[in-house]
Structure formats: structure tokens, C-alpha cells
Scaffold this motif. Structure first.
Motif, PDB file in Angstrom:
ATOM      1  N   LEU A  15      21.612  -7.885   8.372  1.00  0.00           N
ATOM      2  CA  LEU A  15      22.881  -7.551   9.025  1.00  0.00           C
ATOM      3  C   LEU A  15      23.482  -6.290   8.414  1.00  0.00           C
ATOM      4  N   ALA A  16      23.461  -6.181   7.098  1.00  0.00           N
ATOM      5  CA  ALA A  16      23.994  -4.999   6.417  1.00  0.00           C
ATOM      6  C   ALA A  16      23.192  -3.750   6.750  1.00  0.00           C
ATOM      7  N   VAL A  17      21.866  -3.872   6.764  1.00  0.00           N
ATOM      8  CA  VAL A  17      21.011  -2.727   7.097  1.00  0.00           C
ATOM      9  C   VAL A  17      21.269  -2.268   8.522  1.00  0.00           C
ATOM     10  N   GLY A  18      21.445  -3.212   9.436  1.00  0.00           N
ATOM     11  CA  GLY A  18      21.771  -2.850  10.817  1.00  0.00           C
ATOM     12  C   GLY A  18      23.093  -2.123  10.915  1.00  0.00           C
ATOM     13  N   ALA A  19      24.085  -2.588  10.183  1.00  0.00           N
ATOM     14  CA  ALA A  19      25.404  -1.935  10.201  1.00  0.00           C
ATOM     15  C   ALA A  19      25.319  -0.536   9.594  1.00  0.00           C
ATOM     16  N   ILE A  20      24.576  -0.398   8.503  1.00  0.00           N
ATOM     17  CA  ILE A  20      24.410   0.925   7.881  1.00  0.00           C
ATOM     18  C   ILE A  20      23.737   1.881   8.857  1.00  0.00           C
ATOM     19  N   ALA A  21      22.692   1.416   9.532  1.00  0.00           N
ATOM     20  CA  ALA A  21      21.974   2.275  10.490  1.00  0.00           C
ATOM     21  C   ALA A  21      22.874   2.725  11.636  1.00  0.00           C
ATOM     22  N   PHE A  23      26.469   2.778  11.624  1.00  0.00           N
ATOM     23  CA  PHE A  23      27.676   3.485  11.222  1.00  0.00           C
ATOM     24  C   PHE A  23      27.455   4.650  10.261  1.00  0.00           C
ATOM     25  N   TRP A  24      26.268   4.782   9.699  1.00  0.00           N
ATOM     26  CA  TRP A  24      25.952   5.869   8.770  1.00  0.00           C
ATOM     27  C   TRP A  24      24.598   6.450   9.160  1.00  0.00           C
ATOM     28  N   PRO A  25      24.570   7.223  10.259  1.00  0.00           N
ATOM     29  CA  PRO A  25      23.290   7.730  10.777  1.00  0.00           C
ATOM     30  C   PRO A  25      22.540   8.656   9.804  1.00  0.00           C
ATOM     31  N   GLN A  26      23.228   9.257   8.850  1.00  0.00           N
ATOM     32  CA  GLN A  26      22.570  10.157   7.892  1.00  0.00           C
ATOM     33  C   GLN A  26      21.926   9.401   6.731  1.00  0.00           C
ATOM     34  N   PHE A  27      22.121   8.102   6.668  1.00  0.00           N
ATOM     35  CA  PHE A  27      21.511   7.319   5.592  1.00  0.00           C
ATOM     36  C   PHE A  27      19.996   7.448   5.707  1.00  0.00           C
ATOM     37  N   PRO A  28      19.296   7.680   4.588  1.00  0.00           N
ATOM     38  CA  PRO A  28      17.841   7.902   4.653  1.00  0.00           C
ATOM     39  C   PRO A  28      17.096   6.728   5.295  1.00  0.00           C
ATOM     40  N   LYS A  29      16.293   7.051   6.268  1.00  0.00           N
ATOM     41  CA  LYS A  29      15.518   6.011   6.961  1.00  0.00           C
ATOM     42  C   LYS A  29      14.506   5.355   6.033  1.00  0.00           C
ATOM     43  N   GLU A  30      14.062   6.074   5.021  1.00  0.00           N
ATOM     44  CA  GLU A  30      13.122   5.497   4.064  1.00  0.00           C
ATOM     45  C   GLU A  30      13.770   4.347   3.292  1.00  0.00           C
ATOM     46  N   SER A  31      15.060   4.497   2.988  1.00  0.00           N
ATOM     47  CA  SER A  31      15.784   3.428   2.298  1.00  0.00           C
ATOM     48  C   SER A  31      15.831   2.182   3.166  1.00  0.00           C
ATOM     49  N   LYS A  75      16.953   6.736  -3.191  1.00  0.00           N
ATOM     50  CA  LYS A  75      16.677   7.658  -2.080  1.00  0.00           C
ATOM     51  C   LYS A  75      17.972   8.147  -1.449  1.00  0.00           C
ATOM     52  N   ALA A  76      18.996   7.296  -1.414  1.00  0.00           N
ATOM     53  CA  ALA A  76      20.289   7.707  -0.867  1.00  0.00           C
ATOM     54  C   ALA A  76      20.974   8.711  -1.792  1.00  0.00           C
ATOM     55  N   GLN A  83       8.134  11.333   0.032  1.00  0.00           N
ATOM     56  CA  GLN A  83       7.804  10.270   0.983  1.00  0.00           C
ATOM     57  C   GLN A  83       6.786   9.294   0.396  1.00  0.00           C
ATOM     58  N   ASP A  84       5.916   9.784  -0.456  1.00  0.00           N
ATOM     59  CA  ASP A  84       4.886   8.920  -1.045  1.00  0.00           C
ATOM     60  C   ASP A  84       5.482   7.792  -1.881  1.00  0.00           C
ATOM     61  N   ALA A  85       6.678   7.985  -2.409  1.00  0.00           N
ATOM     62  CA  ALA A  85       7.329   6.922  -3.181  1.00  0.00           C
ATOM     63  C   ALA A  85       7.609   5.714  -2.288  1.00  0.00           C
ATOM     64  N   LEU A  86       7.953   5.966  -1.036  1.00  0.00           N
ATOM     65  CA  LEU A  86       8.174   4.858  -0.097  1.00  0.00           C
ATOM     66  C   LEU A  86       6.893   4.054   0.083  1.00  0.00           C
ATOM     67  N   TYR A  87       5.765   4.740   0.193  1.00  0.00           N
ATOM     68  CA  TYR A  87       4.499   4.030   0.362  1.00  0.00           C
ATOM     69  C   TYR A  87       4.198   3.154  -0.856  1.00  0.00           C
ATOM     70  N   ALA A  88       4.490   3.655  -2.034  1.00  0.00           N
ATOM     71  CA  ALA A  88       4.269   2.877  -3.245  1.00  0.00           C
ATOM     72  C   ALA A  88       5.172   1.644  -3.266  1.00  0.00           C
ATOM     73  N   VAL A  89       6.436   1.812  -2.886  1.00  0.00           N
ATOM     74  CA  VAL A  89       7.374   0.689  -2.863  1.00  0.00           C
ATOM     75  C   VAL A  89       6.930  -0.353  -1.846  1.00  0.00           C
ATOM     76  N   MET A  90       6.559   0.078  -0.657  1.00  0.00           N
ATOM     77  CA  MET A  90       6.139  -0.866   0.383  1.00  0.00           C
ATOM     78  C   MET A  90       4.854  -1.585  -0.015  1.00  0.00           C
ATOM     79  N   THR A  91       3.945  -0.875  -0.644  1.00  0.00           N
ATOM     80  CA  THR A  91       2.713  -1.508  -1.121  1.00  0.00           C
ATOM     81  C   THR A  91       3.030  -2.574  -2.159  1.00  0.00           C
ATOM     82  N   TYR A  92       3.944  -2.264  -3.063  1.00  0.00           N
ATOM     83  CA  TYR A  92       4.325  -3.239  -4.074  1.00  0.00           C
ATOM     84  C   TYR A  92       4.990  -4.458  -3.444  1.00  0.00           C
ATOM     85  N   VAL A  93       5.940  -4.228  -2.539  1.00  0.00           N
ATOM     86  CA  VAL A  93       6.688  -5.323  -1.919  1.00  0.00           C
ATOM     87  C   VAL A  93       5.741  -6.254  -1.158  1.00  0.00           C
TER      88      VAL A  93
END
Length: 111
Positions: A15-21, A23-31, A75-76, A83-93
Motif C-alpha cells: 500500500l505504501a509503495v503504491g502511494a509513493i508511486a 504521489f511521488w513520481p520522481q521516486f526511483p523505480k529501482e527502489s 537509491k532515493a 543499476q547492477d546494484a538492483l540486480y544484486a539486491v533482487m538476487t539476494y532477496v
């Protein structure tokens, strides 16, 4: 005790991520992607019964939750993180969720 439905951290995080997306369009999509990956991994663990509702670890006590949150905040604050840091985070998660899900899976050993 692991909570279900609207009482879960996954629900409120989504719910929070949806609201951020919205109301705050400049928030990094990677986050947002890192947090969504954690929600998907945790929800998958619960959906397939890999988290015991009575004795399972609370969502906020998992390392994959904190890795996703720390990356999202970093990232914010520092948008030049590669961008590669996102791949590392997603792989870990996803990898950590998979390891937890399959830790009691017995594969016959040869020999």
C-alpha cells in the motif's frame, strides 16, 4: 506468530509503495522494484506454506526485508547508484527466500 491478510507487513508495504508511486513520481523505480521483489518473495513463501503461521519469523526480522529497505532508501538518497546494484539486491532477496523455502527439502545423495 505470523499474521495473515490485512495485518501483514507485506500488505502495508504494498500500500505504501503504491502511494509513493502515485504521489511521488520522481521516486526511483529501482527502489520500488526492490521492495516489490521482497513482497513477492515473502508472499510466495507464505502462499506455498514455507512460513509456519505459529512459529515463523516476523517479516521485519528477516535480512531480505532490510536489504530491500536499505537499498530503496540508499537509491532515493544517492540516485547515481548503478543499476547492477538492483540486480544484486533482487538476487539476494529471491535467493534467500528460495533457500529458506527449500532448506528442509531432502535430495537423495549419491554414494
Amino acid at each position: 506468530m505470523v499474521k495473515q491478510g490485512v495485518k501483514t507487513l507485506e500488505f502495508w508495504t504494498t500500500l505504501a509503495v503504491g502511494a509513493i508511486a502515485i504521489f511521488w513520481p520522481q521516486f526511483p523505480k529501482e527502489s520500488l522494484a526492490a521492495i516489490i521483489a521482497w513482497v513477492a518473495a515473502r508472499s510466495g513463501q507464505k502462499a506455498f506454506g514455507f512460513v509456519d503461521p505459529q512459529t515463523g519469523t516476523a517479516s521485519y526480522k528477516t535480512t531480505e526485508f532490510w536489504v530491500a529497505i536499505i537499498f530503496a532508501v540508499a537509491k532515493a538518497v544517492f540516485p547515481d547508484i548503478p543499476q547492477d546494484a538492483l540486480y544484486a539486491v533482487m538476487t539476494y532477496v529471491f535467493g534467500r527466500a528460495g533457500v529458506k523455502a527449500l532448506e528442509n527439502f531432502n535430495v537423495p545423495k549419491k554414494g
